[in-house]
Design a protein around this motif. Structure first.
Motif, PDB file in Angstrom:
ATOM      1  N   PRO A 266       1.524  -1.233   0.312  1.00  0.00           N
ATOM      2  CA  PRO A 266      -0.089  -0.169   0.070  1.00  0.00           C
ATOM      3  C   PRO A 266       0.811   0.847   0.132  1.00  0.00           C
ATOM      4  CG  PRO A 266      -0.093  -1.158   1.871  1.00  0.00           C
ATOM      5  CD  PRO A 266       0.485  -1.714   1.323  1.00  0.00           C
ATOM      6  N   ALA A 267       0.136   2.130  -0.825  1.00  0.00           N
ATOM      7  CA  ALA A 267       1.046   3.592  -1.268  1.00  0.00           C
ATOM      8  C   ALA A 267       1.852   3.923   0.529  1.00  0.00           C
ATOM      9  CB  ALA A 267       0.380   4.747  -1.711  1.00  0.00           C
ATOM     10  N   TRP A 268       0.685   3.871   1.645  1.00  0.00           N
ATOM     11  CA  TRP A 268       1.062   4.763   2.733  1.00  0.00           C
ATOM     12  C   TRP A 268       2.870   4.020   3.505  1.00  0.00           C
ATOM     13  CZ3 TRP A 268       0.963   1.724   7.394  1.00  0.00           C
ATOM     14  CH2 TRP A 268      -0.178   1.310   7.886  1.00  0.00           C
ATOM     15  N   LEU A 269       2.805   3.047   2.730  1.00  0.00           N
ATOM     16  CA  LEU A 269       4.065   2.408   3.179  1.00  0.00           C
ATOM     17  C   LEU A 269       5.238   2.707   2.782  1.00  0.00           C
ATOM     18  CD1 LEU A 269       2.419  -0.961   4.164  1.00  0.00           C
ATOM     19  CD2 LEU A 269       3.850   0.568   5.762  1.00  0.00           C
ATOM     20  N   ALA A 270       5.252   3.257   1.257  1.00  0.00           N
ATOM     21  CA  ALA A 270       6.685   3.190   0.982  1.00  0.00           C
ATOM     22  C   ALA A 270       6.849   4.938   1.419  1.00  0.00           C
ATOM     23  CB  ALA A 270       5.733   3.627  -0.321  1.00  0.00           C
ATOM     24  N   ASP A 271       8.143   4.802   0.880  1.00  0.00           N
ATOM     25  CA  ASP A 271       8.788   6.295   1.018  1.00  0.00           C
ATOM     26  C   ASP A 271       8.510   6.955   2.511  1.00  0.00           C
ATOM     27  OD1 ASP A 271       9.090   6.199  -1.581  1.00  0.00           O
ATOM     28  OD2 ASP A 271       7.577   7.493  -2.151  1.00  0.00           O
ATOM     29  N   PRO A 272       9.072   6.049   4.013  1.00  0.00           N
ATOM     30  CA  PRO A 272       8.374   6.552   5.382  1.00  0.00           C
ATOM     31  C   PRO A 272       8.731   8.088   5.337  1.00  0.00           C
ATOM     32  CG  PRO A 272       9.234   4.268   5.395  1.00  0.00           C
ATOM     33  CD  PRO A 272       9.100   4.668   3.741  1.00  0.00           C
ATOM     34  N   GLY A 273       8.372   8.963   6.281  1.00  0.00           N
ATOM     35  CA  GLY A 273       9.497  10.154   5.490  1.00  0.00           C
ATOM     36  C   GLY A 273       8.776  12.101   4.647  1.00  0.00           C
ATOM     37  N   ASP A 274       8.763  10.961   3.802  1.00  0.00           N
ATOM     38  CA  ASP A 274       8.003  11.797   2.789  1.00  0.00           C
ATOM     39  C   ASP A 274       6.723  11.821   2.158  1.00  0.00           C
ATOM     40  OD1 ASP A 274      10.947  12.491   2.801  1.00  0.00           O
ATOM     41  OD2 ASP A 274      11.489  10.743   1.073  1.00  0.00           O
ATOM     42  N   ARG A 275       6.271  11.529   2.523  1.00  0.00           N
ATOM     43  CA  ARG A 275       4.389  11.576   2.058  1.00  0.00           C
ATOM     44  C   ARG A 275       3.849  11.725   3.882  1.00  0.00           C
ATOM     45  NH1 ARG A 275       1.937   7.815  -0.926  1.00  0.00           N
ATOM     46  NH2 ARG A 275       3.794   7.130  -2.103  1.00  0.00           N
ATOM     47  N   ASP A 276       2.307  12.450   3.494  1.00  0.00           N
ATOM     48  CA  ASP A 276       1.568  12.482   4.656  1.00  0.00           C
ATOM     49  C   ASP A 276       1.102  10.880   5.033  1.00  0.00           C
ATOM     50  OD1 ASP A 276       0.112  13.827   6.998  1.00  0.00           O
ATOM     51  OD2 ASP A 276      -1.141  14.354   5.746  1.00  0.00           O
ATOM     52  N   ILE A 277       1.238  10.656   6.267  1.00  0.00           N
ATOM     53  CA  ILE A 277      -0.192   9.749   6.609  1.00  0.00           C
ATOM     54  C   ILE A 277      -1.443  10.193   7.967  1.00  0.00           C
ATOM     55  CG2 ILE A 277      -0.234   7.191   7.291  1.00  0.00           C
ATOM     56  CD1 ILE A 277       2.584   7.724   6.987  1.00  0.00           C
ATOM     57  N   THR A 278      -2.775  10.294   7.232  1.00  0.00           N
ATOM     58  CA  THR A 278      -3.196  10.338   8.386  1.00  0.00           C
ATOM     59  C   THR A 278      -4.943   9.613   7.528  1.00  0.00           C
ATOM     60  OG1 THR A 278      -5.307  12.924   7.915  1.00  0.00           O
ATOM     61  CG2 THR A 278      -4.770  12.266   6.092  1.00  0.00           C
TER      62      THR A 278
END
Ligand SMILES: C[S@@+](CC[C@H](N)C(=O)[O-])C[C@H]1O[C@@H](n2cnc3c(N)ncnc32)[C@H](O)[C@@H]1O
Length: 387
Positions: free
Chosen positions: A282-294
């Motif tokens: 899933p997209a929220w697990l990709a690139d931690p630190g570079d994307r918002d998760i909400t």
């Protein structure tokens, strides 16, 4: 940048086992050096990853100033001394700036009285506060990572609760399971496991929610804890929470049966279940630190927690009604045939139109030691109900 954080998260999983989604979010968003919010003073707006009402223009802050000014008068009438204006999750301070700009001209007593505290965990955002406040910087009493111990006045939070690390759970034929983040080769994957805390099941029980097998959702214990902490610190005054979310009966039912965990990156949005680049996760697990998760806020649990702590619920309305009640359409200058007036009308449209920020966002107003006053921000509901 995300490589360093990926390595850190992978090492933590190797040493201590899979992380809850909340623990993963805590590292991805709030790691003190590498976290998404820690590294930049502002993550929203055209150059950022998503828009909040603050990014639309000064209109949201100007209308909020009218509500805060009414609260200032009610606070004084109830015997409150001084007036703390506390904004939590303040980002770089832009909303406070907009409120003070409007207060200076339209509500001078508020501008003179406000003892401003900006609460923000991101060091980069805190460092930006004096510059953002500009000529109002002498109003800034404190810029701090934690809520003050005592607040007599108003605490405001716009889009804070949705950004707090949440647990994710899923119902199976064998009962409630929690979603964990595990490492699989070079990528992060979801894994179901036993709930990390009995508080997760208690939370759903209190709401009377009994999901069917296959259901998935979020349980944001941190949001409830934050509201409890804010309520305890409020000695007299108001708590105003603006966020996207729903009553529990909507949030934990059909339309959201796959949960609301969402990630934003450069204005592209992906739901928790999406695998946009086919990398197998899933997209929220990709690139931690570079994307918002909400995730969306469960306003029922927020209200219950606030009541537990002795707060009165003074109003809960969608943002459109809130802004209309505060006079969003009452400014005759807005009808002028000028570029400025056109920009103003376009901003209001974004804030008010169905399907925009006005429809997705709710405003919850709570009070302590101020009685049960009728607030301007709820006045549009009454006019409508009366017609
Ligand atoms: C989605 S942004 C909203 C920023 C701003 N309120 C706005 O509406 O544009 C959430 C902000 O809350 C901050 N934050 C997260 N947890 C916090 C906490 N426990 N206390 C204070 N700020 C926090 C984040 O660093 C981030 O700046």
């Amino acid at each position: 940048m995300s490589d360093a954080l990926r390595t850190l998260i992978a090492r933590r999983i190797r040493d201590r086992g899979p992380l809850t989604v909340a623990a993963f979010m805590e590292m991805a968003l709030y790691h003190p050096d590498l976290g998404y919010y820690a590294r930049a003073p502002r993550r929203t707006g055209r150059a950022g990853d998503f828009y909040t009402s603050v990014d639309v223009g000064p209109q949201f802050g100007a209308l909020l100033a009218a509500q805060i000014d009414e609260m200032r008068r009610l606070h004084a009438a109830a015997g409150g001394a001084g007036f703390d204006l506390v904004e939590a999750g303040a980002g770089n301070g832009q909303l406070a700036r907009d409120v003070l700009d409007a207060a200076e001209s339209a509500h001078p007593a508020l501008h003179a009285a406000a003892r401003l505290t900006l609460v923000e965990t991101s060091p980069a955002a805190r460092a930006a506060h004096p510059a953002t406040l500009g000529r109002h910087r002498d109003r800034l009493h404190a810029s701090t990572p934690a809520l003050p111990d005592r607040v007599s006045g108003v605490i405001v939070a716009n889009e804070l609760l949705d950004a707090l690390p949440t647990h994710a759970v899923t119902m199976t034929a064998d009962g409630l399971r929690e979603v964990y983040v595990d490492a699989d080769g070079g990528r992060f994957v979801e894994r179901a496991g036993p709930p990390s805390s009995p508080a997760l099941e208690r939370y759903l029980d209190r709401l009377g929610v009994t999901p069917r097998p296959g259901w998935r959702g979020e349980v944001n214990l941190a949001a409830v804890d934050w509201v409890r902490a804010a309520a305890r610190r409020l000695t007299r005054g108001f708590l105003v929470l603006v966020d996207y979310g729903h009553p529990a009966r909507e949030l934990y039912a059909g339309r959201h049966a796959s949960g609301t965990l969402t990630t934003f990156q450069r204005h592209l949005v992906d739901a928790a279940s999406a695998d946009p680049d086919g990398r197998g996760g899933p997209a929220w697990l990709a690139d931690p630190g570079d994307r918002d998760i909400t995730s969306h806020v469960d306003f029922t649990s927020i209200e219950l927690a606030a009541r537990d702590e002795g707060l009165e619920v003074l109003g809960s309305v969608d943002q459109t009604r809130f802004l209309l009640g505060l006079g969003a359409l009452d400014d005759p200058a807005a009808a002028a045939d000028t570029a400025g007036a056109l920009r103003h009308r376009l901003a209001l449209k974004t804030l008010l139109a169905p399907g925009g920020l006005g429809g997705t966002h709710r405003v919850l107003m709570l009070g302590k030691g101020v009685g049960r006053p009728a607030l301007k921000g709820c006045s549009f509901t009454w006019r409508e109900a009366a017609s």
